[in-house]
Scaffold this motif. Structure first.
Motif, PDB file in Angstrom:
ATOM      1  N   SER A 121      -3.147  -7.116 -34.358  1.00 47.29           N
ATOM      2  CA  SER A 121      -3.768  -5.797 -34.432  1.00 47.29           C
ATOM      3  C   SER A 121      -3.229  -4.949 -33.286  1.00 47.29           C
ATOM      4  CB  SER A 121      -5.298  -5.884 -34.321  1.00 47.29           C
ATOM      5  OG  SER A 121      -5.677  -6.294 -33.016  1.00 47.29           O
ATOM      6  N   ASP A 171      -5.156   0.140 -36.047  1.00 43.92           N
ATOM      7  CA  ASP A 171      -5.679  -1.159 -36.472  1.00 43.92           C
ATOM      8  C   ASP A 171      -5.789  -1.222 -37.994  1.00 43.92           C
ATOM      9  OD1 ASP A 171      -5.868  -2.435 -34.048  1.00 43.92           O
ATOM     10  OD2 ASP A 171      -7.999  -1.985 -33.746  1.00 43.92           O
ATOM     11  N   GLY A 182      -9.583   5.531 -28.363  1.00 46.93           N
ATOM     12  CA  GLY A 182     -10.274   4.592 -29.233  1.00 46.93           C
ATOM     13  C   GLY A 182     -10.105   4.941 -30.698  1.00 46.93           C
ATOM     14  N   ILE A 226      -6.495   4.058 -31.741  1.00 50.73           N
ATOM     15  CA  ILE A 226      -6.378   2.608 -31.876  1.00 50.73           C
ATOM     16  C   ILE A 226      -7.008   2.139 -33.176  1.00 50.73           C
ATOM     17  CG2 ILE A 226      -7.181   0.400 -30.913  1.00 50.73           C
ATOM     18  CD1 ILE A 226      -6.862   1.701 -28.125  1.00 50.73           C
ATOM     19  N   GLY A 227      -8.146   2.743 -33.539  1.00 51.93           N
ATOM     20  CA  GLY A 227      -8.799   2.393 -34.801  1.00 51.93           C
ATOM     21  C   GLY A 227      -7.924   2.689 -36.007  1.00 51.93           C
ATOM     22  N   SER A 262      -5.245  -3.367 -31.381  1.00 50.29           N
ATOM     23  CA  SER A 262      -6.201  -3.693 -30.313  1.00 50.29           C
ATOM     24  C   SER A 262      -5.698  -4.853 -29.471  1.00 50.29           C
ATOM     25  CB  SER A 262      -7.569  -4.027 -30.909  1.00 50.29           C
ATOM     26  OG  SER A 262      -8.180  -2.877 -31.463  1.00 50.29           O
ATOM     27  N   ASN A 263      -5.116  -5.857 -30.114  1.00 49.65           N
ATOM     28  CA  ASN A 263      -4.538  -6.971 -29.356  1.00 49.65           C
ATOM     29  C   ASN A 263      -3.378  -6.491 -28.496  1.00 49.65           C
ATOM     30  OD1 ASN A 263      -6.299  -8.830 -30.429  1.00 49.65           O
ATOM     31  ND2 ASN A 263      -4.856  -9.642 -31.931  1.00 49.65           N
ATOM     32  N   SER A 268     -11.015  -2.957 -20.438  1.00 50.34           N
ATOM     33  CA  SER A 268      -9.730  -2.802 -21.122  1.00 50.34           C
ATOM     34  C   SER A 268      -9.283  -1.358 -21.297  1.00 50.34           C
ATOM     35  CB  SER A 268      -9.806  -3.471 -22.507  1.00 50.34           C
ATOM     36  OG  SER A 268     -10.824  -2.866 -23.295  1.00 50.34           O
ATOM     37  N   MET A 269     -10.153  -0.385 -21.027  1.00 54.05           N
ATOM     38  CA  MET A 269      -9.802   1.009 -21.307  1.00 54.05           C
ATOM     39  C   MET A 269      -9.559   1.787 -20.021  1.00 54.05           C
ATOM     40  SD  MET A 269      -9.085   3.094 -23.732  1.00 54.05           S
ATOM     41  CE  MET A 269      -9.810   2.494 -25.259  1.00 54.05           C
ATOM     42  N   ASP A 324      -4.409  -4.850 -25.254  1.00 58.16           N
ATOM     43  CA  ASP A 324      -5.265  -5.669 -24.395  1.00 58.16           C
ATOM     44  C   ASP A 324      -4.386  -6.614 -23.591  1.00 58.16           C
ATOM     45  OD1 ASP A 324      -7.088  -7.317 -23.191  1.00 58.16           O
ATOM     46  OD2 ASP A 324      -8.065  -7.987 -25.047  1.00 58.16           O
TER      47      ASP A 324
END
Length: 485
Positions: free
Chosen positions: A204, A132, A125, A128-129, A206-207, A112-113, A210
């Motif tokens: 999120s 989120d 990352g 994104i955290g 993250s979703n 995914s990255m 993705d």
């Protein structure tokens, strides 16, 4: 005020509720009301149902010109698809994806990255955290009510990212998921709060980043078939096409148009039909509200709010080939490049189709530039961009088509309305507030499923529940008994 009008029929029909717009939101509202025993008329300006979902056969190729994908969390949509007897199929994703770095170099990868270098990947990352955490803390239902709402709504997403990271490549890569990929506006044109809402509406951030989640499945026969099936159930005596609504007249006694008295008739004039009802559900995007004359006029707050909402701009490019040639190369057809003309590319091959279809997206300022060029030059540049991902074979499709909802008279943009800087915290709490007998329903106002068909269905069901007195009017969220996220 005179009752004389030059529009509509001489004899009005009477219904309990008039729904303006036969997209997923309007049809779900009508379907819910009809199931509760209310008589309904749905007035649609276009010659078709489906709104921003639209399928066409172009030069022998079936293309989904509008919205098409279903993610696993869109259970309102998935439940309706099942209820209507429709089926879905997964997006093709086997093989490697392609990443085009800022220097133009091409990299294949799995997972995914993006393969953007160890430091940049780590920074992506970390960002994104943070997003989120904000999405979980602020939520999708009432982001304007959070203590940090004004702070986050008065800084652009572009500036917010760079305030949190000095890695420009990481900022660009994160930015395209919301800017080019979702809101189809430059990241400097909307706020960090608007980006958080976009993430929270998908569960999120993250979703959101993705693609295997957010672009999981498609409906066999196209997403428009969901609206077509609902319209078929309602019947031609309920759904009226080629019927643009021009005026909604409501109020108290006809000589004063004072505060609305429940039960007082509402008259809706259109080009072909006049309808007298008790309630109205306006189920079109906010940028089209001004196409309707309201008598009396909408309140000042509504007028101001609608001027701060606008749709973005995107060219959705469809390229059909004799075979899905990229699969023979071990490629999934997925590609990303923040500085590329086509920032995203996906395998969009239809169910059981031996031919291969790619879909690419050119957004916001890049779309502005391309629309200034002759059609042939625009096609050449777009296909050249797609070829950077998948090879020279991409230059020679057998069918080529560009979706341009920005030029559609009854849409005027894509994919959904968002606020300008500062608008979401200022007006968001009022965007669903009824005006007299008028309720509002569209994906642009949704919490969960914002700017997706799932959100439109939730909004239609919610507006119907308000008319039926099942929930308080103007509720911000979309949680209803029997409606899952």
């Amino acid at each position: 005020m005179s009752d004389q009008r030059t529009l509509g029929s001489e004899r009005a029909i009477e219904r309990d509720v008039v729904v303006v717009g036969a997209g997923p939101a309007g049809l779900m509202a009508a379907r819910t009301l009809a199931a509760a025993g209310r008589s309904v008329a749905v007035l649609e300006a276009r010659d078709r149902v489906g709104g921003r979902t639209w399928s066409r056969t172009v030069d022998g190729a079936f293309l989904e010109i509008g919205g098409q994908w279903v993610s696993p969390d869109q259970t309102e949509l998935l439940a309706l698809v099942d209820e209507l007897g429709l089926e879905t199929f997964p997006r093709y994703r086997e093989g490697a994806s392609v990443y085009l770095a800022p220097d133009g170099s091409r990299h294949t990868y799995t997972g995914s990255m993006f393969p953007a270098g160890e430091a940049t990947v780590a920074e992506m990352g970390r960002l994104i955290g943070i997003l989120d955490e904000l999405a979980a803390e602020i939520g999708a239902a009432e982001p304007w009510a959070h203590p940090r709402a004004r702070e986050l709504d008065t800084v652009s997403f572009h500036a917010w990212l760079r305030a949190h990271s000095d890695d420009e490549q990481a900022c660009e890569n994160i930015g395209i998921f919301v800017a080019g990929g979702m809101l189809t506006k430059p990241a400097h044109a909307f706020s960090a709060l608007q980006a958080v809402l976009m993430a929270a509406s998908a569960g999120s951030f993250s979703n959101l980043v993705d693609e295997d989640f957010i672009l999981d499945r498609r409906v066999i026969g196209g997403m428009q078939s969901v609206s077509e099936a609902m319209a078929a159930e309602l019947g031609p005596d309920v759904v009226f096409l080629d019927t643009p609504v021009r005026t909604v007249r409501w109020g108290g006694p006809e000589d004063t148009y004072a505060e609305h008295v429940p039960g007082t008739p509402v008259t809706v004039w259109s080009d072909r039909l006049t309808v007298v009802a008790k309630d109205v559900v306006v189920a079109v995007p906010p940028n089209l509200y001004s196409r309707i004359s309201f008598e009396p006029p909408l309140p000042r707050l509504q007028h101001q709010m609608h001027q701060h909402q606008s749709l973005g701009l995107v060219i959705k490019v469809h390229a059909v080939y004799e075979t899905p040639f990229w699969r023979d190369k071990g490629l999934s057809g997925t590609g990303f490049g923040a500085r590329e003309l086509a920032q995203e590319v996906y395998d969009n091959t239809n169910h059981d189709d031996p031919r291969g279809t790619l879909v690419g997206f050119v957004s916001d300022e890049k779309a502005d530039e391309l629309f200034g060029l002759p059609a042939g030059e625009r096609r050449r540049l777009i296909l050249e961009s797609i070829s950077h991902y998948l090879g020279e074979e991409a230059l020679h499709p057998v069918v080529y088509y560009e979706s341009d909802f920005g030029s559609e008279e009854w849409t005027r943009g894509a994919y959904a309305a968002s606020y300008d800087l500062g608008g979401l915290h200022r007006y968001g709490a009022h965007q669903r507030t009824p005006v007299g007998p008028i309720r509002w329903a569209c994906s642009d106002l949704a919490a969960e499923g914002y700017q997706h068909v799932d959100g439109a269905l939730r909004q239609g069901r919610l507006a119907a529940a308000e008319v039926l007195g099942q929930v308080p009017a103007g509720a911000a969220g979309t949680a209803l008994t029997g409606a899952a996220r």
